[in-house]
Design a protein around this motif. Structure first.
Motif, PDB file in Angstrom:
ATOM      1  N   ASN A 163      47.508  27.798  76.007  1.00 10.22           N
ATOM      2  CA  ASN A 163      48.319  28.503  75.018  1.00 10.22           C
ATOM      3  C   ASN A 163      49.715  27.888  74.912  1.00 10.22           C
ATOM      4  OD1 ASN A 163      48.834  30.710  73.127  1.00 10.22           O
ATOM      5  ND2 ASN A 163      50.196  31.472  74.721  1.00 10.22           N
ATOM      6  N   LEU A 164      50.305  27.560  76.058  1.00 10.09           N
ATOM      7  CA  LEU A 164      51.620  26.899  76.043  1.00 10.09           C
ATOM      8  C   LEU A 164      51.544  25.559  75.329  1.00 10.09           C
ATOM      9  CD1 LEU A 164      52.854  27.672  79.680  1.00 10.09           C
ATOM     10  CD2 LEU A 164      53.726  28.654  77.536  1.00 10.09           C
ATOM     11  N   TYR A 165      50.488  24.788  75.609  1.00 11.32           N
ATOM     12  CA  TYR A 165      50.287  23.501  74.936  1.00 11.32           C
ATOM     13  C   TYR A 165      50.113  23.705  73.435  1.00 11.32           C
ATOM     14  CZ  TYR A 165      47.952  19.174  73.496  1.00 11.32           C
ATOM     15  OH  TYR A 165      47.603  18.032  72.834  1.00 11.32           O
ATOM     16  N   ARG A 166      49.339  24.697  73.056  1.00 10.87           N
ATOM     17  CA  ARG A 166      49.078  24.985  71.636  1.00 10.87           C
ATOM     18  C   ARG A 166      50.379  25.236  70.876  1.00 10.87           C
ATOM     19  NH1 ARG A 166      45.959  30.353  70.230  1.00 10.87           N
ATOM     20  NH2 ARG A 166      47.869  31.050  69.286  1.00 10.87           N
ATOM     21  N   GLU A 167      51.304  25.927  71.528  1.00 12.89           N
ATOM     22  CA  GLU A 167      52.580  26.231  70.878  1.00 12.89           C
ATOM     23  C   GLU A 167      53.436  24.988  70.656  1.00 12.89           C
ATOM     24  OE1 GLU A 167      54.385  29.340  73.197  1.00 12.89           O
ATOM     25  OE2 GLU A 167      52.772  30.750  72.715  1.00 12.89           O
ATOM     26  N   THR A 168      53.161  23.907  71.387  1.00 10.13           N
ATOM     27  CA  THR A 168      53.942  22.675  71.216  1.00 10.13           C
ATOM     28  C   THR A 168      53.361  21.767  70.138  1.00 10.13           C
ATOM     29  OG1 THR A 168      52.709  21.374  72.859  1.00 10.13           O
ATOM     30  CG2 THR A 168      54.570  22.721  73.659  1.00 10.13           C
ATOM     31  N   LEU A 169      52.125  22.022  69.721  1.00 15.03           N
ATOM     32  CA  LEU A 169      51.465  21.153  68.748  1.00 15.03           C
ATOM     33  C   LEU A 169      52.122  21.247  67.375  1.00 15.03           C
ATOM     34  CD1 LEU A 169      47.710  21.710  69.622  1.00 15.03           C
ATOM     35  CD2 LEU A 169      49.089  19.677  70.095  1.00 15.03           C
ATOM     36  N   LYS A 170      52.344  20.108  66.776  1.00 16.75           N
ATOM     37  CA  LYS A 170      52.868  20.039  65.408  1.00 16.75           C
ATOM     38  C   LYS A 170      51.733  19.566  64.512  1.00 16.75           C
ATOM     39  CE  LYS A 170      57.027  20.794  66.978  1.00 16.75           C
ATOM     40  NZ  LYS A 170      57.171  22.149  67.417  1.00 16.75           N
ATOM     41  N   GLY A 171      51.772  19.933  63.274  1.00 13.12           N
ATOM     42  CA  GLY A 171      50.724  19.500  62.358  1.00 13.12           C
ATOM     43  C   GLY A 171      50.001  20.695  61.761  1.00 13.12           C
TER      44      GLY A 171
END
Length: 192
Positions: A163-171
């Protein structure tokens, strides 16, 4: 064929009526509160078991009403569970609930159920529901026991990290789905 569509209800935001406070009512209430401790439940019965009373003593969202079933108790409810020991009253509850377009479960009577209370495995944010289409609750129970052993205890930590990684994704959405699929594909690879 099992045509059930699984959903996860936020019963803490819904009003549930449970009619019956004997052995079956206690079983339904225990199951509901185990999975959703903050569920808002009104328990209605002419006699309320000591076990149900004890549960209410420790849960302010659990309301006990000692009375016989009447249609008025369906007002402002979203879900109804009929768990009395009287099949005719259970049928009446089903009929009255359907007239109001409420979702209803009649204990041990699959043909009068819009939903089933299946087996549930919970590990933090991960929740797995199991259904046998109302045919064999004991099979659902055994599958639940198996999955409780197989699903790792640290799966919640993984979910939080993803979830933390998902929040950093751009696009755009498609890009995010591809990135998350790539990250999680290791979960299903067989280990040699």
């Amino acid at each position: 064929m099992n045509e059930l569509y699984p959903v996860f209800l936020k019963v803490s935001q819904l009003n549930t009526l449970l009619v019956g406070a004997g052995v079956v009512g206690l079983e339904k209430l225990t199951f509901l509160l185990k999975s959703s401790p903050n569920a808002r439940v009104t328990v209605l019965a002419p006699e309320i078991s000591e076990d149900v009373k004890r549960m209410a003593d420790h849960n302010e969202r659990l309301v006990l009403v000692q009375d016989i079933y009447r249609k008025k108790y369906l007002e402002e409810k979203h879900l109804v569970i009929a768990a009395t020991n009287d099949k005719e009253i259970n049928k009446e509850i089903h009929k009255d609930a359907k007239e109001r377009f409420l979702l209803v479960n009649v204990a041990d009577t699959p043909e009068y159920c819009d939903f089933y209370l299946g087996g549930i495995v919970t590990k933090g944010n991960v929740k797995i529901a199991i259904s046998t289409n109302g045919k064999s609750p004991t099979t659902a129970k055994r599958l639940r026991q198996l999955l409780e052993e197989v699903v790792p205890e640290n799966i919640n930590e993984m979910v939080e990290n993803i979830n933390l990684y998902r929040e950093t994704l751009k696009g755009d959405f498609e890009y995010k789905v591809k990135a998350l699929n790539k990250l999680t594909e290791e979960l299903i690879k067989k280990k040699d």
